[in-house]
Scaffold this motif. Structure first.
Motif, PDB file in Angstrom:
ATOM      1  N   PHE A 179       0.792  -1.227   0.000  1.00  0.00           N
ATOM      2  CA  PHE A 179       0.000   0.000   0.000  1.00  0.00           C
ATOM      3  C   PHE A 179       0.828   1.281   0.000  1.00  0.00           C
ATOM      4  N   LEU A 180       2.108   1.142  -0.193  1.00  0.00           N
ATOM      5  CA  LEU A 180       2.931   2.341  -0.357  1.00  0.00           C
ATOM      6  C   LEU A 180       3.474   2.356  -1.779  1.00  0.00           C
ATOM      7  N   PRO A 181       3.580   3.549  -2.403  1.00  0.00           N
ATOM      8  CA  PRO A 181       4.097   3.601  -3.761  1.00  0.00           C
ATOM      9  C   PRO A 181       5.566   3.182  -3.817  1.00  0.00           C
ATOM     10  N   ASP A 182       5.977   2.667  -4.966  1.00  0.00           N
ATOM     11  CA  ASP A 182       7.343   2.208  -5.168  1.00  0.00           C
ATOM     12  C   ASP A 182       8.180   3.413  -5.590  1.00  0.00           C
ATOM     13  N   VAL A 183       8.984   3.922  -4.676  1.00  0.00           N
ATOM     14  CA  VAL A 183       9.767   5.127  -4.960  1.00  0.00           C
ATOM     15  C   VAL A 183      11.250   4.801  -4.928  1.00  0.00           C
ATOM     16  N   MET A 184      11.964   5.256  -5.948  1.00  0.00           N
ATOM     17  CA  MET A 184      13.420   5.090  -5.940  1.00  0.00           C
ATOM     18  C   MET A 184      14.053   6.462  -6.132  1.00  0.00           C
ATOM     19  N   VAL A 185      14.980   6.761  -5.248  1.00  0.00           N
ATOM     20  CA  VAL A 185      15.637   8.066  -5.265  1.00  0.00           C
ATOM     21  C   VAL A 185      17.121   7.849  -5.509  1.00  0.00           C
ATOM     22  N   VAL A 186      17.736   8.739  -6.276  1.00  0.00           N
ATOM     23  CA  VAL A 186      19.178   8.619  -6.522  1.00  0.00           C
ATOM     24  C   VAL A 186      19.926   8.955  -5.245  1.00  0.00           C
ATOM     25  N   LYS A 187      20.774   8.019  -4.823  1.00  0.00           N
ATOM     26  CA  LYS A 187      21.558   8.242  -3.622  1.00  0.00           C
ATOM     27  C   LYS A 187      23.032   8.106  -3.949  1.00  0.00           C
ATOM     28  N   LYS A 188      23.834   8.681  -3.091  1.00  0.00           N
ATOM     29  CA  LYS A 188      25.268   8.539  -3.268  1.00  0.00           C
ATOM     30  C   LYS A 188      25.731   7.333  -2.478  1.00  0.00           C
ATOM     31  N   ARG A 189      26.487   6.485  -3.143  1.00  0.00           N
ATOM     32  CA  ARG A 189      27.068   5.378  -2.409  1.00  0.00           C
ATOM     33  C   ARG A 189      28.382   5.852  -1.819  1.00  0.00           C
ATOM     34  N   ARG A 190      28.408   5.928  -0.515  1.00  0.00           N
ATOM     35  CA  ARG A 190      29.641   6.369   0.121  1.00  0.00           C
ATOM     36  C   ARG A 190      30.623   5.227   0.163  1.00  0.00           C
ATOM     37  N   ARG A 191      31.895   5.600   0.331  1.00  0.00           N
ATOM     38  CA  ARG A 191      32.923   4.558   0.294  1.00  0.00           C
ATOM     39  C   ARG A 191      32.862   3.721   1.555  1.00  0.00           C
ATOM     40  N   LYS A 192      32.898   2.415   1.363  1.00  0.00           N
ATOM     41  CA  LYS A 192      32.912   1.509   2.493  1.00  0.00           C
ATOM     42  C   LYS A 192      34.347   1.030   2.686  1.00  0.00           C
ATOM     43  N   TRP A 193      34.592   0.409   3.820  1.00  0.00           N
ATOM     44  CA  TRP A 193      35.967   0.012   4.080  1.00  0.00           C
ATOM     45  C   TRP A 193      36.469  -0.974   3.043  1.00  0.00           C
ATOM     46  N   GLU A 194      35.548  -1.778   2.486  1.00  0.00           N
ATOM     47  CA  GLU A 194      36.010  -2.763   1.516  1.00  0.00           C
ATOM     48  C   GLU A 194      36.452  -2.101   0.214  1.00  0.00           C
ATOM     49  N   ASP A 195      35.967  -0.879  -0.043  1.00  0.00           N
ATOM     50  CA  ASP A 195      36.430  -0.172  -1.233  1.00  0.00           C
ATOM     51  C   ASP A 195      37.878   0.264  -1.073  1.00  0.00           C
ATOM     52  N   LEU A 196      38.269   0.471   0.182  1.00  0.00           N
ATOM     53  CA  LEU A 196      39.603   1.000   0.426  1.00  0.00           C
ATOM     54  C   LEU A 196      40.639  -0.092   0.592  1.00  0.00           C
ATOM     55  N   TYR A 197      40.251  -1.193   1.241  1.00  0.00           N
ATOM     56  CA  TYR A 197      41.271  -2.154   1.657  1.00  0.00           C
ATOM     57  C   TYR A 197      41.200  -3.495   0.961  1.00  0.00           C
ATOM     58  N   ILE A 198      40.231  -3.700   0.106  1.00  0.00           N
ATOM     59  CA  ILE A 198      40.144  -5.021  -0.531  1.00  0.00           C
ATOM     60  C   ILE A 198      40.383  -4.901  -2.015  1.00  0.00           C
ATOM     61  N   GLU A 199      41.256  -5.762  -2.522  1.00  0.00           N
ATOM     62  CA  GLU A 199      41.511  -5.791  -3.956  1.00  0.00           C
ATOM     63  C   GLU A 199      40.376  -6.543  -4.641  1.00  0.00           C
TER      64      GLU A 199
END
Lengths: 308, 131
Positions: free
Chosen positions: B84-104
């Motif tokens: 009963f709620l509308p399907d809404v999608m909003v553009v969000k920024k994906r912030r950097r997670k630790w795995e982005d920094l330390y994992i190859e």
């Protein structure tokens, strides 16, 4: 802000782009026969020895020289040209219809100027027949993997109708799900009513009108709990109604901004460049977006947390 | 036109509101009202302390009723949010997670300690385990 995708997976079709010149060269080389073809064979053997293609990643890719790459990878294994553009266009339209992507999709130009253009109010993307991509914004990120996918023959592009696109702004419904809102209000009312009843009974026991044994404190606690729950439910409904109205309006505004459902393109786009397509369109779109960017920068750093 | 897309509405689809969901939410709501009513009546009538019934077993019944009230409410909210709620999608920024920094990229699945023995066992036991 021209950006031709630089993330490793999407690179594949671009690296192997069927540049007509190099293809011609390769053909000539093959016709010449003899020494040069042998060197290609040698190079291929050497590359295959040097690199482990089972464990081939972005690092290895950047290590390779262009000659090595061309010796090993067959450009015919990727779809390019009009066929690629057809597939990309279909895939994009399909995604727009499924509302995964917010954009207006157009096919522009003929022959060498053939391009797939998708634009929204926040960005644009241009796909060239060789599989390279130019653009900016979220739409660019959406399209890059699509191009890679569509260039693979094994991928089946979904069939979409010609009219697949964004909805007309006036057709965006508002106030959907109101039945659920009403049911939730009924539940909230019942909960609050019983909360009130608990509090009243507790008050009654305090003044001595009603005897509820030793449960006075429990009744009061439960009463307050029920009141909080009921209030929360009412808040939920109020929030859903308000945000629904606002979101629907925002969505309509955005649809109007890209001219969805109407004939003409929005004013900020270069109409005459859309007629010719090709290089002119690429330059025009890049200029339009650079100007938009500079304009927002001139407006001041309003959004400081973006860190771009 | 700007390039600041965060917060822009990407998708807005009206709520599904299927008939089954509508019937279910009505039934659950009726049940909720009955449960809340019973609980309210029981507690104020003194079932818990045996003032009306002469036995304190009503305490257990009231506990169950309260549990029923809250669990039922959870299901109502679940259904409400889904249907009963509308399907809404909003553009969000994906912030950097630790795995982005330390994992190859090559290490994204981590390293196996047991050389796949556990995996084999799971596959033998559970037919729907990932291929």
């Amino acid at each position: 802000m021209a950006n031709s995708g630089d993330s490793p997976p999407t690179d594949a079709p671009e690296m192997s782009e069927a540049d007509p010149e190099t293809e011609g060269d390769a053909g000539r080389r093959a016709d010449d026969g003899g020494s040069e073809e042998l060197s290609t064979e040698e190079l291929r053997a050497r590359v295959e020895e040097q690199y482990d293609f089972e464990e081939f990643g972005a690092e290895e890719m950047s290590e390779m020289s262009v000659e090595e790459w061309e010796a090993v990878f067959d450009p015919d294994s990727w779809l390019t040209g009009t066929e690629l553009l057809d597939r990309v266009e279909k895939e994009l339209r399909g995604n727009v219809q499924r509302r995964e992507v917010f954009a207006v999709v157009e096919r522009v130009g003929e022959g060498d100027d053939d391009r797939v253009v998708a634009y929204s109010d926040e960005g644009y993307v241009l796909v060239r027949p060789d599989g390279t991509v130019q653009g900016t914004g979220t739409i660019l990120r959406d399209v890059e993997p699509m191009v890679a996918l569509c260039s693979m023959e094994s991928y089946d592009v979904p069939e979409v109708g010609e009219d697949a696109g964004l909805p007309h702004p006036d057709s965006v419904a508002e106030g959907s799900g109101d039945f659920g809102n009403r049911m939730l209000q009924v539940v909230a009312a019942a909960t609050m009513l019983s909360g009130v009843a608990f509090v009243v009974v507790w008050l009654g026991s305090v003044v001595g009108a009603i005897d509820i044994g030793f449960a006075g404190a429990i009744v009061l606690t439960i009463g307050i709990l029920f009141l909080i729950v009921g209030g929360f439910l009412f808040l939920t409904v109020a929030n859903a109604r308000l945000s629904d109205r606002m979101r629907a309006e925002q969505y309509r505004d955005r649809l109007r901004a890209v001219g969805a459902g109407s004939e003409g393109r929005p004013d900020f786009l270069p109409d005459e460049a859309f007629e010719t397509g090709g290089r002119r369109l690429e330059e025009a779109m890049e200029r339009v977006h650079r100007e938009a960017l500079e304009e927002t920068e001139a407006d001041g750093e309003l959004s400081g947390d973006e860190g771009r | 036109m700007s390039d600041n897309s965060y917060g822009a509405i990407h998708r807005y689809e009206p709520a599904r509101e299927s008939t089954v969901a509508a019937i279910t939410i009505v039934l659950l709501s009726i049940m909720q009202i009955v449960l809340v009513g019973l609980f309210t009546f029981g507690l104020t009538a003194g079932w818990a302390v045996g003032a009306a019934t002469g036995t304190e077993a009503g305490n257990v019944l009231l506990g169950l009723l309260l549990a029923g009230v809250l669990i039922n409410l959870a299901f109502i909210l679940l259904l409400y949010r889904k249907e009963f709620l509308p399907d809404v999608m909003v553009v969000k920024k994906r912030r950097r997670k630790w795995e982005d920094l330390y994992i190859e990229e090559d290490d994204m699945y981590g390293e196996e300690i047991t050389d796949g023995a556990v995996d084999k066992l799971k596959r033998a036991v559970y037919p729907y385990y990932k291929k």
